[in-house]
Write a protein that holds these residues in place. Structure first.
Motif, PDB file in Angstrom:
ATOM      1  N   MET A  42       0.924  -1.323  -0.218  1.00 28.98           N
ATOM      2  CA  MET A  42       0.220   0.200  -0.149  1.00 28.98           C
ATOM      3  C   MET A  42       0.671   1.156  -0.095  1.00 28.98           C
ATOM      4  O   MET A  42       0.088   2.187   0.068  1.00 28.98           O
ATOM      5  CB  MET A  42      -1.094  -0.379   0.756  1.00 28.98           C
ATOM      6  CG  MET A  42      -2.211  -1.376   1.155  1.00 28.98           C
ATOM      7  SD  MET A  42      -3.358  -1.572   2.089  1.00 28.98           S
ATOM      8  CE  MET A  42      -4.528   0.266   1.987  1.00 28.98           C
ATOM      9  N   ARG A  45      -2.104   3.116  -3.080  1.00 30.98           N
ATOM     10  CA  ARG A  45      -2.945   2.160  -2.804  1.00 30.98           C
ATOM     11  C   ARG A  45      -4.501   3.291  -3.404  1.00 30.98           C
ATOM     12  O   ARG A  45      -3.815   4.064  -3.985  1.00 30.98           O
ATOM     13  CB  ARG A  45      -3.195   2.030  -1.859  1.00 30.98           C
ATOM     14  CG  ARG A  45      -2.788   3.310  -0.484  1.00 30.98           C
ATOM     15  CD  ARG A  45      -3.594   4.242  -0.658  1.00 30.98           C
ATOM     16  NE  ARG A  45      -4.544   4.311  -0.230  1.00 30.98           N
ATOM     17  CZ  ARG A  45      -5.643   5.518  -1.009  1.00 30.98           C
ATOM     18  NH1 ARG A  45      -5.430   6.342  -1.472  1.00 30.98           N
ATOM     19  NH2 ARG A  45      -6.656   5.279  -0.479  1.00 30.98           N
ATOM     20  N   GLY A  46      -5.713   3.012  -3.227  1.00 27.61           N
ATOM     21  CA  GLY A  46      -6.809   3.614  -3.890  1.00 27.61           C
ATOM     22  C   GLY A  46      -6.605   2.777  -5.248  1.00 27.61           C
ATOM     23  O   GLY A  46      -5.837   2.407  -6.298  1.00 27.61           O
ATOM     24  N   ALA A  47      -8.193   2.991  -5.714  1.00 23.67           N
ATOM     25  CA  ALA A  47      -8.718   1.465  -6.790  1.00 23.67           C
ATOM     26  C   ALA A  47      -8.434   2.368  -8.253  1.00 23.67           C
ATOM     27  O   ALA A  47      -7.309   1.664  -8.823  1.00 23.67           O
ATOM     28  CB  ALA A  47     -10.016   1.581  -6.766  1.00 23.67           C
ATOM     29  N   ARG A  88      -3.467  -7.246  -4.921  1.00 25.80           N
ATOM     30  CA  ARG A  88      -4.537  -7.074  -3.795  1.00 25.80           C
ATOM     31  C   ARG A  88      -6.218  -6.955  -4.347  1.00 25.80           C
ATOM     32  O   ARG A  88      -6.510  -6.710  -5.579  1.00 25.80           O
ATOM     33  CB  ARG A  88      -4.987  -5.500  -2.985  1.00 25.80           C
ATOM     34  CG  ARG A  88      -3.318  -4.852  -2.575  1.00 25.80           C
ATOM     35  CD  ARG A  88      -3.649  -3.887  -2.474  1.00 25.80           C
ATOM     36  NE  ARG A  88      -4.904  -4.072  -0.618  1.00 25.80           N
ATOM     37  CZ  ARG A  88      -5.315  -2.444  -0.862  1.00 25.80           C
ATOM     38  NH1 ARG A  88      -5.091  -1.344  -1.146  1.00 25.80           N
ATOM     39  NH2 ARG A  88      -6.312  -2.433  -0.256  1.00 25.80           N
ATOM     40  N   CYS A 182     -12.202   7.146   4.116  1.00 26.47           N
ATOM     41  CA  CYS A 182     -10.701   6.459   3.110  1.00 26.47           C
ATOM     42  C   CYS A 182     -10.433   8.109   2.541  1.00 26.47           C
ATOM     43  O   CYS A 182     -10.391   8.938   2.803  1.00 26.47           O
ATOM     44  CB  CYS A 182     -11.010   5.360   2.666  1.00 26.47           C
ATOM     45  SG  CYS A 182      -9.485   4.678   1.691  1.00 26.47           S
ATOM     46  N   ALA A 188      -5.397   8.709  -4.404  1.00 28.18           N
ATOM     47  CA  ALA A 188      -6.393   7.506  -4.713  1.00 28.18           C
ATOM     48  C   ALA A 188      -6.125   6.925  -6.617  1.00 28.18           C
ATOM     49  O   ALA A 188      -6.515   5.754  -6.608  1.00 28.18           O
ATOM     50  CB  ALA A 188      -7.156   7.365  -3.983  1.00 28.18           C
ATOM     51  N   THR A 194     -12.000  10.836  -7.461  1.00 30.80           N
ATOM     52  CA  THR A 194     -13.064  10.362  -7.774  1.00 30.80           C
ATOM     53  C   THR A 194     -14.000  11.590  -6.510  1.00 30.80           C
ATOM     54  O   THR A 194     -14.789  12.412  -6.576  1.00 30.80           O
ATOM     55  CB  THR A 194     -13.399   9.062  -7.406  1.00 30.80           C
ATOM     56  OG1 THR A 194     -12.752   8.427  -5.202  1.00 30.80           O
ATOM     57  CG2 THR A 194     -12.525   8.607  -8.404  1.00 30.80           C
ATOM     58  N   GLN A 221      -6.350   5.991   6.324  1.00 29.25           N
ATOM     59  CA  GLN A 221      -5.706   6.598   4.964  1.00 29.25           C
ATOM     60  C   GLN A 221      -6.842   7.778   4.711  1.00 29.25           C
ATOM     61  O   GLN A 221      -5.836   8.909   4.079  1.00 29.25           O
ATOM     62  CB  GLN A 221      -6.905   5.763   3.696  1.00 29.25           C
ATOM     63  CG  GLN A 221      -5.715   5.008   3.353  1.00 29.25           C
ATOM     64  CD  GLN A 221      -6.077   3.628   3.969  1.00 29.25           C
ATOM     65  OE1 GLN A 221      -6.986   3.754   4.607  1.00 29.25           O
ATOM     66  NE2 GLN A 221      -6.442   2.461   3.527  1.00 29.25           N
ATOM     67  N   ALA A 261     -15.155   3.816  -4.501  1.00 29.41           N
ATOM     68  CA  ALA A 261     -15.612   2.463  -4.991  1.00 29.41           C
ATOM     69  C   ALA A 261     -14.350   1.885  -4.680  1.00 29.41           C
ATOM     70  O   ALA A 261     -13.480   2.341  -5.813  1.00 29.41           O
ATOM     71  CB  ALA A 261     -16.237   2.095  -5.859  1.00 29.41           C
ATOM     72  N   ASP A 262     -14.404   0.812  -4.571  1.00 25.63           N
ATOM     73  CA  ASP A 262     -13.278  -0.568  -5.151  1.00 25.63           C
ATOM     74  C   ASP A 262     -13.536  -1.614  -6.156  1.00 25.63           C
ATOM     75  O   ASP A 262     -12.848  -2.012  -7.505  1.00 25.63           O
ATOM     76  CB  ASP A 262     -12.391  -1.198  -4.303  1.00 25.63           C
ATOM     77  CG  ASP A 262     -11.226  -0.129  -3.418  1.00 25.63           C
ATOM     78  OD1 ASP A 262     -11.998   0.427  -2.439  1.00 25.63           O
ATOM     79  OD2 ASP A 262     -10.518  -0.268  -3.108  1.00 25.63           O
ATOM     80  N   ASN A 272     -16.518   0.028  -0.543  1.00 27.31           N
ATOM     81  CA  ASN A 272     -14.767   0.427  -0.596  1.00 27.31           C
ATOM     82  C   ASN A 272     -14.596  -0.357   0.509  1.00 27.31           C
ATOM     83  O   ASN A 272     -15.382  -1.115   1.802  1.00 27.31           O
ATOM     84  CB  ASN A 272     -15.795   2.086  -0.364  1.00 27.31           C
ATOM     85  CG  ASN A 272     -14.900   2.645  -0.380  1.00 27.31           C
ATOM     86  OD1 ASN A 272     -14.169   3.285  -1.246  1.00 27.31           O
ATOM     87  ND2 ASN A 272     -15.278   4.004   0.186  1.00 27.31           N
ATOM     88  N   LYS A 273     -13.594   0.943   1.130  1.00 31.18           N
ATOM     89  CA  LYS A 273     -12.532   0.896   2.286  1.00 31.18           C
ATOM     90  C   LYS A 273     -13.860   0.004   3.717  1.00 31.18           C
ATOM     91  O   LYS A 273     -14.385   0.789   3.666  1.00 31.18           O
ATOM     92  CB  LYS A 273     -12.423   2.061   2.736  1.00 31.18           C
ATOM     93  CG  LYS A 273     -11.146   2.371   3.802  1.00 31.18           C
ATOM     94  CD  LYS A 273     -10.068   1.229   3.992  1.00 31.18           C
ATOM     95  CE  LYS A 273      -9.882   0.877   3.018  1.00 31.18           C
ATOM     96  NZ  LYS A 273      -8.673  -0.506   3.060  1.00 31.18           N
TER      97      LYS A 273
END
Ligand code: MRU
Length: 370
Positions: A42, A45-47, A88, A182, A188, A194, A221, A261-262, A272-273
């Motif tokens: 990480m 990180r972040g989608a 991940r 997050c 991210a 976003t 985060q 969102a992931d 999401n987180k």
């Protein structure tokens, strides 16, 4: 402004998110294994940022490949893609980016086996393969094209975030406090963000918004990254611990919630987180709109519901320790699911680069993704 990630001649350069907010330092990953480790640890990180890193990791691995034949290059590509895909599991952007790189590579390698020809092998696009092109030339073209594609994914990501910002700004209140969880900001993503991109766009449009940032246990985060990047940008931000959100909602101090969102399933369920679900339930209870901002690459139309989204379970040590210092009794049992799934009934709207989706999400997301 900082750059979250960029391609350089030396490798993939990233801001080290493990060191923020106390140190702003950059690391250059010189191998695809280092990129994979940066995603796993990480450091990045972040989608959407993970997606860009995955694409650049693939490009870097292929660039460094010593393959002398097309089958060797294809085997190297598979090894690189497998390593990066195992970092991940939840953010679908990673798999989306690897797939996109694979499609470019396969297209080129198919050409190299005698299909149609890209313009830089020596014949016009669509013409039969230039029979004069050597295996080495074809491999060089594949390497160059993959590097270009990874850089394109980064540039597109920033443009997509700006488009989401334009759509989402209309949903933000003219004034007041917006809660986020997050970090769904420039850090991210390739840049701009976003959820924080929507806030940035609303502020740029003259809305008098300030942000409450959940600290986002256990990885912090919100405290380390969201607070840092908003303060750097001059957007008023107040840090709260995760368990304070309901209190401020009940007091009427939160006008809207916006998160990233992931992975989003076809029915609008949002991974999401960890902690996002609790906030969404609290928002509904307090009649506060709960918005999700995510690029279409985060929507996984192959999954009918959020129950099918794989949830990453990280080390319990990230719960029992902070920066190596114990914050719990030695050897205590702990769990660390890194994400949760918010059922679509709690989601007021999903903001994408092509517009805003609302219930029924099965139809609205399908229409936007088409
Ligand atoms: O574990 P992380 O820090 O990668 O999780 C990040 C999030 O959950 C973000 O909210 C999400 O990726 C959206 S980022 C634009």
């Amino acid at each position: 402004m900082f750059k979250t990630i960029e391609w350089t001649d030396d490798g993939v350069r990233m801001i080290d998110q493990l060191k923020l907010p106390t140190q702003e330092v950059y690391v250059t990953c010189r191998t695809y294994e280092e990129v994979a480790e940066a995603i796993r640890s990480m450091l990045i990180r972040g989608a959407p940022a993970i997606g860009v890193a995955a694409a650049m990791g693939v490009a870097l691995g292929v660039k460094n490949s010593g393959a002398r034949t097309i089958p060797e290059l294809r085997a190297d590509f598979d090894k690189i893609a497998d390593t990066i895909s195992q970092t991940r599991p939840t953010a679908v952007n990673l798999f989306w980016a690897v797939k996109r790189m694979r499609e470019v590579c396969e297209g080129l390698l198919t050409v190299a086996r005698g299909g149609t020809c890209p313009d830089d092998i020596g014949s016009p696009p669509g013409a039969p393969m230039n029979r004069g092109a050597t295996e080495a030339e074809k491999i060089a073209v594949a390497k160059a094209r993959l590097i270009e594609e990874a850089q394109r994914i980064l540039a597109e990501d920033i443009a997509i975030n700006e488009a989401m910002g334009r759509h989402g700004a209309t949903l933000m209140p003219d004034s007041g406090t917006v809660l986020t969880h997050c970090n769904a900001g420039a850090l991210a993503t390739g840049g701009y963000g976003t959820a924080l991109g929507v806030i940035r766009a609303a502020v740029s449009a003259g809305k008098k918004i300030d942000v409450f940032a959940d600290e986002t246990r256990p990885f912090l985060q919100g405290a380390r990254l969201t607070a840092w990047e908003l303060a750097k940008d001059g957007i008023p931000v107040t840090l709260i611990t995760d368990n304070m959100a309901g209190h401020f909602m009940k007091l009427g101090q939160i006008k809207a919630v916006i998160v990233g969102a992931d992975r989003i399933a076809a029915n609008g369920d949002v991974a999401n987180k960890i902690g996002t679900y609790s906030i969404a339930v609290l928002a509904k209870e307090n009649q506060i709109p709960f918005y999700v901002a995510a690029p279409l690459s985060t929507i996984d139309m192959s999954l009918t519901s959020g129950e099918q989204i794989p949830i990453e379970e990280r080390s319990p040590a990230e719960v029992t320790h902070w920066a190596g210092v114990p914050t719990a009794p030695e050897n205590i049992a702990a769990r660390h699911p890194a994400f949760d799934v918010t059922p679509h009934r709690y989601v007021t709207a999903i903001i994408t680069e092509r517009g805003i989706a609302r219930e029924p999400y099965t139809e609205s997301l399908k229409a936007l993704s088409a």
